[in-house]
Design a protein around this motif. Sequence first.
Motif, PDB file in Angstrom:
ATOM      1  N   LEU A  11       0.819  -1.216   0.000  1.00  0.00           N
ATOM      2  CA  LEU A  11       0.000   0.000   0.000  1.00  0.00           C
ATOM      3  C   LEU A  11       0.848   1.259   0.000  1.00  0.00           C
ATOM      4  CD1 LEU A  11      -2.841  -0.783   2.563  1.00  0.00           C
ATOM      5  CD2 LEU A  11      -2.933  -0.893   0.057  1.00  0.00           C
ATOM      6  N   ASP A  12       0.334   2.317  -0.634  1.00  0.00           N
ATOM      7  CA  ASP A  12       0.989   3.618  -0.542  1.00  0.00           C
ATOM      8  C   ASP A  12       0.290   4.478   0.512  1.00  0.00           C
ATOM      9  OD1 ASP A  12      -1.224   4.981  -1.622  1.00  0.00           O
ATOM     10  OD2 ASP A  12      -0.314   5.239  -3.605  1.00  0.00           O
ATOM     11  N   SER A  13       0.755   5.734   0.649  1.00  0.00           N
ATOM     12  CA  SER A  13       0.303   6.606   1.739  1.00  0.00           C
ATOM     13  C   SER A  13      -1.135   7.074   1.587  1.00  0.00           C
ATOM     14  CB  SER A  13       1.232   7.813   1.840  1.00  0.00           C
ATOM     15  OG  SER A  13       1.289   8.492   0.591  1.00  0.00           O
ATOM     16  N   ARG A  14      -1.729   6.866   0.416  1.00  0.00           N
ATOM     17  CA  ARG A  14      -3.157   7.201   0.252  1.00  0.00           C
ATOM     18  C   ARG A  14      -4.025   5.967   0.383  1.00  0.00           C
ATOM     19  NH1 ARG A  14      -2.157  11.927  -3.604  1.00  0.00           N
ATOM     20  NH2 ARG A  14      -1.298  10.413  -5.048  1.00  0.00           N
ATOM     21  N   GLY A  15      -3.384   4.845   0.742  1.00  0.00           N
ATOM     22  CA  GLY A  15      -4.152   3.615   0.871  1.00  0.00           C
ATOM     23  C   GLY A  15      -4.467   2.969  -0.462  1.00  0.00           C
ATOM     24  N   ASN A  16      -3.665   3.282  -1.463  1.00  0.00           N
ATOM     25  CA  ASN A  16      -3.821   2.622  -2.764  1.00  0.00           C
ATOM     26  C   ASN A  16      -2.703   1.604  -2.966  1.00  0.00           C
ATOM     27  OD1 ASN A  16      -6.072   4.159  -3.548  1.00  0.00           O
ATOM     28  ND2 ASN A  16      -4.738   5.843  -4.185  1.00  0.00           N
ATOM     29  N   PRO A  17      -2.983   0.537  -3.702  1.00  0.00           N
ATOM     30  CA  PRO A  17      -1.941  -0.464  -3.952  1.00  0.00           C
ATOM     31  C   PRO A  17      -0.796   0.110  -4.783  1.00  0.00           C
ATOM     32  CG  PRO A  17      -4.112  -1.304  -4.540  1.00  0.00           C
ATOM     33  CD  PRO A  17      -4.271   0.164  -4.314  1.00  0.00           C
ATOM     34  N   THR A  18       0.397  -0.412  -4.531  1.00  0.00           N
ATOM     35  CA  THR A  18       1.538  -0.079  -5.381  1.00  0.00           C
ATOM     36  C   THR A  18       2.463  -1.290  -5.450  1.00  0.00           C
ATOM     37  OG1 THR A  18       3.216   1.572  -5.913  1.00  0.00           O
ATOM     38  CG2 THR A  18       3.008   0.990  -3.594  1.00  0.00           C
ATOM     39  N   VAL A  19       3.491  -1.183  -6.287  1.00  0.00           N
ATOM     40  CA  VAL A  19       4.384  -2.318  -6.550  1.00  0.00           C
ATOM     41  C   VAL A  19       5.620  -2.254  -5.659  1.00  0.00           C
ATOM     42  CG1 VAL A  19       5.797  -3.461  -8.323  1.00  0.00           C
ATOM     43  CG2 VAL A  19       3.638  -2.345  -8.965  1.00  0.00           C
ATOM     44  N   GLU A  20       5.937  -3.367  -5.006  1.00  0.00           N
ATOM     45  CA  GLU A  20       7.213  -3.506  -4.300  1.00  0.00           C
ATOM     46  C   GLU A  20       7.988  -4.639  -4.970  1.00  0.00           C
ATOM     47  OE1 GLU A  20       8.100  -3.239   0.120  1.00  0.00           O
ATOM     48  OE2 GLU A  20       7.764  -5.387  -0.093  1.00  0.00           O
ATOM     49  N   VAL A  21       9.284  -4.413  -5.176  1.00  0.00           N
ATOM     50  CA  VAL A  21      10.111  -5.418  -5.855  1.00  0.00           C
ATOM     51  C   VAL A  21      11.310  -5.791  -5.001  1.00  0.00           C
ATOM     52  CG1 VAL A  21      11.494  -5.943  -7.916  1.00  0.00           C
ATOM     53  CG2 VAL A  21       9.426  -4.545  -8.135  1.00  0.00           C
ATOM     54  N   GLU A  22      11.640  -7.087  -5.003  1.00  0.00           N
ATOM     55  CA  GLU A  22      12.868  -7.568  -4.373  1.00  0.00           C
ATOM     56  C   GLU A  22      13.732  -8.249  -5.422  1.00  0.00           C
ATOM     57  OE1 GLU A  22      10.876  -8.215   0.023  1.00  0.00           O
ATOM     58  OE2 GLU A  22      11.366  -9.985  -1.185  1.00  0.00           O
ATOM     59  N   VAL A  23      15.021  -7.924  -5.370  1.00  0.00           N
ATOM     60  CA  VAL A  23      15.990  -8.542  -6.280  1.00  0.00           C
ATOM     61  C   VAL A  23      17.014  -9.287  -5.432  1.00  0.00           C
ATOM     62  CG1 VAL A  23      17.895  -8.043  -7.873  1.00  0.00           C
ATOM     63  CG2 VAL A  23      15.684  -6.904  -8.182  1.00  0.00           C
ATOM     64  N   LEU A  24      17.198 -10.561  -5.754  1.00  0.00           N
ATOM     65  CA  LEU A  24      18.134 -11.417  -5.009  1.00  0.00           C
ATOM     66  C   LEU A  24      19.387 -11.656  -5.848  1.00  0.00           C
ATOM     67  CD1 LEU A  24      18.739 -13.483  -2.625  1.00  0.00           C
ATOM     68  CD2 LEU A  24      17.619 -15.198  -4.073  1.00  0.00           C
ATOM     69  N   THR A  25      20.554 -11.434  -5.225  1.00  0.00           N
ATOM     70  CA  THR A  25      21.800 -11.675  -5.962  1.00  0.00           C
ATOM     71  C   THR A  25      22.430 -12.983  -5.508  1.00  0.00           C
ATOM     72  OG1 THR A  25      23.252 -10.601  -4.386  1.00  0.00           O
ATOM     73  CG2 THR A  25      22.217  -9.188  -6.021  1.00  0.00           C
ATOM     74  N   GLU A  26      23.423 -13.393  -6.248  1.00  0.00           N
ATOM     75  CA  GLU A  26      23.988 -14.718  -5.995  1.00  0.00           C
ATOM     76  C   GLU A  26      24.736 -14.780  -4.661  1.00  0.00           C
ATOM     77  OE1 GLU A  26      26.786 -16.286  -9.159  1.00  0.00           O
ATOM     78  OE2 GLU A  26      27.607 -14.282  -8.828  1.00  0.00           O
ATOM     79  N   GLY A  28      23.538 -13.691  -2.008  1.00  0.00           N
ATOM     80  CA  GLY A  28      22.509 -13.744  -0.974  1.00  0.00           C
ATOM     81  C   GLY A  28      21.959 -12.385  -0.560  1.00  0.00           C
ATOM     82  N   THR A  29      22.364 -11.316  -1.276  1.00  0.00           N
ATOM     83  CA  THR A  29      21.865  -9.973  -0.966  1.00  0.00           C
ATOM     84  C   THR A  29      20.460  -9.781  -1.542  1.00  0.00           C
ATOM     85  OG1 THR A  29      24.114  -9.182  -1.198  1.00  0.00           O
ATOM     86  CG2 THR A  29      22.388  -7.509  -1.193  1.00  0.00           C
ATOM     87  N   VAL A  30      19.594  -9.100  -0.760  1.00  0.00           N
ATOM     88  CA  VAL A  30      18.271  -8.744  -1.283  1.00  0.00           C
ATOM     89  C   VAL A  30      18.158  -7.222  -1.340  1.00  0.00           C
ATOM     90  CG1 VAL A  30      15.771  -8.869  -0.947  1.00  0.00           C
ATOM     91  CG2 VAL A  30      17.206 -10.825  -0.343  1.00  0.00           C
ATOM     92  N   GLY A  31      17.856  -6.688  -2.499  1.00  0.00           N
ATOM     93  CA  GLY A  31      17.579  -5.254  -2.643  1.00  0.00           C
ATOM     94  C   GLY A  31      16.087  -5.062  -2.794  1.00  0.00           C
ATOM     95  N   ARG A  32      15.547  -4.074  -2.094  1.00  0.00           N
ATOM     96  CA  ARG A  32      14.095  -3.884  -2.138  1.00  0.00           C
ATOM     97  C   ARG A  32      13.762  -2.429  -2.448  1.00  0.00           C
ATOM     98  NH1 ARG A  32      11.949  -5.040   3.271  1.00  0.00           N
ATOM     99  NH2 ARG A  32      11.789  -7.216   2.647  1.00  0.00           N
ATOM    100  N   ALA A  33      12.713  -2.215  -3.227  1.00  0.00           N
ATOM    101  CA  ALA A  33      12.249  -0.855  -3.513  1.00  0.00           C
ATOM    102  C   ALA A  33      10.753  -0.878  -3.787  1.00  0.00           C
ATOM    103  CB  ALA A  33      12.986  -0.291  -4.727  1.00  0.00           C
ATOM    104  N   SER A  34      10.098   0.258  -3.515  1.00  0.00           N
ATOM    105  CA  SER A  34       8.680   0.367  -3.865  1.00  0.00           C
ATOM    106  C   SER A  34       8.430   1.667  -4.612  1.00  0.00           C
ATOM    107  CB  SER A  34       7.800   0.244  -2.622  1.00  0.00           C
ATOM    108  OG  SER A  34       8.209   1.166  -1.646  1.00  0.00           O
ATOM    109  N   VAL A  35       7.328   1.696  -5.305  1.00  0.00           N
ATOM    110  CA  VAL A  35       7.063   2.707  -6.334  1.00  0.00           C
ATOM    111  C   VAL A  35       6.031   3.727  -5.846  1.00  0.00           C
ATOM    112  CG1 VAL A  35       6.165   2.960  -8.698  1.00  0.00           C
ATOM    113  CG2 VAL A  35       7.578   0.986  -8.109  1.00  0.00           C
ATOM    114  N   PRO A  36       6.279   5.040  -6.067  1.00  0.00           N
ATOM    115  CA  PRO A  36       5.313   6.068  -5.674  1.00  0.00           C
ATOM    116  C   PRO A  36       4.246   6.288  -6.752  1.00  0.00           C
ATOM    117  CG  PRO A  36       7.233   7.122  -6.601  1.00  0.00           C
ATOM    118  CD  PRO A  36       7.487   5.635  -6.670  1.00  0.00           C
ATOM    119  N   SER A  37       3.299   7.176  -6.451  1.00  0.00           N
ATOM    120  CA  SER A  37       2.201   7.414  -7.396  1.00  0.00           C
ATOM    121  C   SER A  37       1.670   8.844  -7.265  1.00  0.00           C
ATOM    122  CB  SER A  37       1.086   6.410  -7.090  1.00  0.00           C
ATOM    123  OG  SER A  37      -0.040   6.697  -7.884  1.00  0.00           O
TER     124      SER A  37
END
Length: 431
Positions: A11-26, A28-37
Amino acid sequence: EILDVYAREILDSRGNPTVEVEVLTEDGTVGRASVPSGASTGQYEAVELRDGGERYGGKGVQNAVEHVNTILADCIIGENIYQQAEIDRKLIRADGSENKSRLGANAILGVSMAVAHAAAKSLEIPLFRYLGGSQALRLPVPMFNVINGGCHTRSALDFQEFMLMPVQAESFSEGLRMAVEIYHQLRKLLDEAGLSVAVGDEGGFAPDLSGAEEAFDYLNRAVKAAGYVPGEEIRFAMDAAASELWDETRGAYYFPGESRMKGKEILRDTEEMIRYYQTLSEGFALWSIEDGLDENDWEGWGHLSAALGKNLQLVGDDLFVTNAKRLKKGIRLGAANAVLVKVNQIGTLTEAFETMELAGKNGYRFVVSHRSGETEDTTIADIAVASGAGQIKTGAPCRGERTAKYNRLLRIEDFLGGMAKYGVDNLSFLC
Ligand code: PGA
Ligand code: ZN
């Protein structure tokens, strides 16, 4: 090497859905980010994919999530995590459309940012240093949006944002403190006047004021009450978000709130708008105007720049939509002298940095910006330092999704210690 890519709906700050992504590297690191609107989105922005239908009032992002988990994952699994530009090019190619409407800019941007986070994390360096190198030392002057209007509230104020810029502080943390002190004085003044101190989408107050003059009047009083001088330590900025006010059938800008408060229809044509800004800039410590005119009015922007561009920062948001092609056109036409940079308007980090580079090379300032719908993601704070933008717009010092960015900047300043720089390098516009 990228091992896996995974997206989910959050969810975003207005209570609307948004996309969160995780990227896993070899490793074992996980990078995470989410998208504004955005809410007052520009006509030429990259397209945010929404599901439609009944679920979440049509605002679901299950299709965008699915695109990350299938097409985009397939396209970058096995790639070198440190090749951001190459990965972004692959994402753009996988979509194939001019405006990222096929897979969704929200899908693509989530992946682009999560890749950068994973890369920085696997190198064990902060994101701003990964993106900006060892010369990335400049903390930005915040544009604190302390009075919200336009489509971010239900108040009578037609212009969208009234902002404080602590341009003369010694450091980011000092600037932040000054703006916070003023924010609290503003709350007190509004409260004493019996006006609403409920906040809008970006954490600024949303009182029913009669217009821009009254808003700036309150800012003046709040600055003074906090012990500062408007025009010295503090300058003002505004976002008119004029594309929202432009009325094609009337051929003029329509002010619905002011019309309601005054009981008559208030319309302003382009030249009247320019004169209005001129008056405001003469009456108040106004230093920056964003989207003073409509996104399609290139000619009007030329007039605006000719009239006010020597003394004011004129920022194109909906006009340029972080798009290098549109910025090039603006530079050619002398339409503005600054560009707002919102990563989700263009859809990849690489393209956003290209736009900033183009701006810098042509003497345009750039302001890194949030959207009115945000998450706790703080990527833009790191982008602001990495790019040396010198300015960031990320709301009032209120609401967690806004303070997350300011708090991240405090941590970066702390990390840099004595090496940290602060501020807009040159406050004049005689270039
Ligand atoms: P938006 O507003 O995110 O709703 O577009 C911010 C702005 O116009 O700058
Ligand atoms: Zn704007």
